[in-house]
Design an enzyme around this catalytic site. Sequence first.
Site, mmCIF file in Angstrom:
data_model
loop_
_atom_site.group_PDB
_atom_site.id
_atom_site.type_symbol
_atom_site.label_atom_id
_atom_site.label_comp_id
_atom_site.label_asym_id
_atom_site.label_seq_id
_atom_site.Cartn_x
_atom_site.Cartn_y
_atom_site.Cartn_z
ATOM 1 N N TYR A 184 42.656 67.095 31.764
ATOM 2 C CA TYR A 184 43.817 66.859 32.627
ATOM 3 C C TYR A 184 44.704 68.089 32.567
ATOM 4 C CZ TYR A 184 48.101 64.906 34.617
ATOM 5 O OH TYR A 184 49.215 64.693 35.399
ATOM 6 N N ASP A 199 44.219 76.076 29.083
ATOM 7 C CA ASP A 199 45.389 75.225 29.331
ATOM 8 C C ASP A 199 45.910 74.753 27.966
ATOM 9 O OD1 ASP A 199 46.078 72.163 31.222
ATOM 10 O OD2 ASP A 199 47.299 73.438 29.915
ATOM 11 N N LYS A 231 55.337 71.818 27.219
ATOM 12 C CA LYS A 231 55.695 70.838 26.184
ATOM 13 C C LYS A 231 56.540 71.457 25.048
ATOM 14 C CE LYS A 231 51.754 67.909 27.373
ATOM 15 N NZ LYS A 231 52.270 66.584 27.760
HETATM 16 P P1 KE4 Z 1 53.265 68.070 33.124
HETATM 17 O O1 KE4 Z 1 53.217 68.401 34.593
HETATM 18 O O2 KE4 Z 1 53.128 66.578 32.870
HETATM 19 O O3 KE4 Z 1 54.472 68.686 32.430
HETATM 20 O O4 KE4 Z 1 52.015 68.773 32.420
HETATM 21 C C1 KE4 Z 1 50.724 68.508 32.902
HETATM 22 C C2 KE4 Z 1 49.708 68.803 31.812
HETATM 23 C C3 KE4 Z 1 48.971 69.967 31.898
HETATM 24 N N1 KE4 Z 1 48.050 70.288 30.959
HETATM 25 C C4 KE4 Z 1 47.829 69.483 29.887
HETATM 26 C C5 KE4 Z 1 46.802 69.878 28.877
HETATM 27 C C6 KE4 Z 1 48.573 68.285 29.734
HETATM 28 O O5 KE4 Z 1 48.333 67.491 28.663
HETATM 29 C C7 KE4 Z 1 49.533 67.928 30.705
HETATM 30 C C8 KE4 Z 1 50.350 66.656 30.623
HETATM 31 N N2 KE4 Z 1 49.954 65.720 29.621
HETATM 32 C C9 KE4 Z 1 50.277 64.321 29.857
HETATM 33 C C10 KE4 Z 1 49.876 63.548 28.597
HETATM 34 N N3 KE4 Z 1 48.495 63.410 28.486
HETATM 35 C C11 KE4 Z 1 51.719 64.105 30.194
HETATM 36 C C12 KE4 Z 1 52.171 62.668 30.089
HETATM 37 C C13 KE4 Z 1 52.414 62.081 31.440
HETATM 38 O O6 KE4 Z 1 51.605 62.342 32.372
HETATM 39 O O7 KE4 Z 1 53.416 61.333 31.555
#
Ligand code: KE4
Length: 426
Positions: A146, A239, A267
Amino acid sequence: MANRYERSQAIFERAKAVIPGGVNSPVRACRSVGTDPAFVAQGDGAAIVDADGNRYLDLIGSWGPLILGHTHPEILEAIKETMASGTTFGAPTEIEVRFAEALRDALPSMEMVRAVSSGTESTMSALRLARGFTGRAKIIKADGGYHGHADCLLVAAGSGAATLGIPGSAGVPEGAARDTIVVPYNDLPAVEQALAGGDVAAVIVEPVAGNMGLVVPAPGYLEGLRAACTKHGTVLIFDEVMTGFRVAWGGAQRLYGVTPDLTTIGKVIGGGLPAAAFGGRADIMQKLAPLGSVYQAGTLSGNPLAMAAGLKTMEILARPGTYERLEHLGTKLGEGLFAAAQAAGVPACLNRVGSMLTLFFCAGPVTDYATAKTADTARFGTFYRRMRERGVFLPPSQFEAMFVSLAHTDEDVQQILEAARGALAD
Ligand code: KE4
C-alpha cells in the site's frame, strides 16, 4: 453494566450523519473487527483515553508517526515556539531547508528532497517524477503493498504473476490502472519478468512491508530489486513512509544496506503533524518544477509547524540508545505475544522488524499477501475486541502492523502481554 462506550456511540451517530462511515480514513471505522470505533479524547505518552474515559495502552501510534508517544513535551514545545511566528506563509522559510538537510544527512541517498503533506502525495509525486525522468509509462508494485490512494496505485493484481493491473477501487478508470503491473512480494523472478517486458519507469516497494501485516523482505530480495532496476534503467523507489526512522535511524535502506534511486517518507518525520517527503538522486529530482518539466506542488508543503515537529522528532531519535530501546521493546512484545498464542494453543506466527510487528492468526510463515490472507481474520477480530476490553488499543485489522513507542515502559509491555494471555484464553 454501564455502557463503557456510551459517549463514543453518541459521537459516532453524529459522525455518521456528516462524515462517510463516520471516519476520515476507512480503517478507523473498525468494520473488519466487528465493532464500532472508540472516539479518542486524549493522548498521554504510551496511552490514549477515549470519550468515555476508558484508558488504553496504544499500539497504533497513529499508524506509525508517534514513535515518541503522545503529547511528548519537547514536541509540543517545538510546535508552540514555531506557532508564535505564524503557521504558514506560502513562501519559503529557513526551517524547510533545515528539514531537507536533516533528511539528507540521515538518508544520504536523498541528495535532494521535496516536502509534501501526506504519504499519498509523496508516492504519487515520486511515480510521476520517475515517469517523467525515464519517459516510460509502466510501474511495478507488490500485491498487498500500500502506497496511498493515487489512482495508479489502487490496482488489484490481475490473474497470473506479472500481469497488467485492474482497477482496485471504483472510480479508477481502466486507463489509470493498465500501466501498473502487480507482482507478489518477495518474488524476484516476477519482477524480472515484468521488467523484461520493457517500458517500466519505476518499481515501488515497501522495503519492509507493513500494509499486509508485517512482512520481512526475503534475503537477497531488496538487493535483487536493486540490480534488476539498474540493469533496466528503471527507477527503484523505496516507500519508507512507514519504515523511515522506524526500523532504523534513516530507515530500511540503512538496515538492509540497499540504496534506492528515490525514497518516499512520511509519518515519523511529521512528528504527528501532516508532513511527508520524497527525494533521491539529484539528476532525477532536478526534473521537478520549477527546474524541470515534471509538475508537482502543494499549498502547505513544508508547513513550518510540521517541519518543527519533524525536526524535533528526528533530533530526539538521534540520541544514543534509541533504536536499541525500540528493539528491546519490540522483542519483548513480539516474543510475549507469540508465546501467549502458543500457550493458548492458537495457531499464530509473529513477524517483526524493530518496533513494528504483526501477530498473524495462522501457522505461517507469512512471506507475502497470499500467505497473509490465510490468517483467520474472524479470530483476529475477537482478539481485537477482547484486547480493547482489557485496555489495549490494537490496529483494527489483521493486515496492519502494531507500533511500539519510546514512551512504552517494560511494565506497559507486561500489561499488554497479560491482556493478551487473557484475550487468547477466551
Ligand atoms: P498517507 O497518505 O495515509 O499519509 O500515506 C499513505 C502511505 C504510503 N505508504 C505507506 C507504506 C503507508 O503505510 C501509507 C499509509 N499507511 C496507512 C496504514 N497502513 C495509513 C492509515 C490509514 O490509511 O488511515
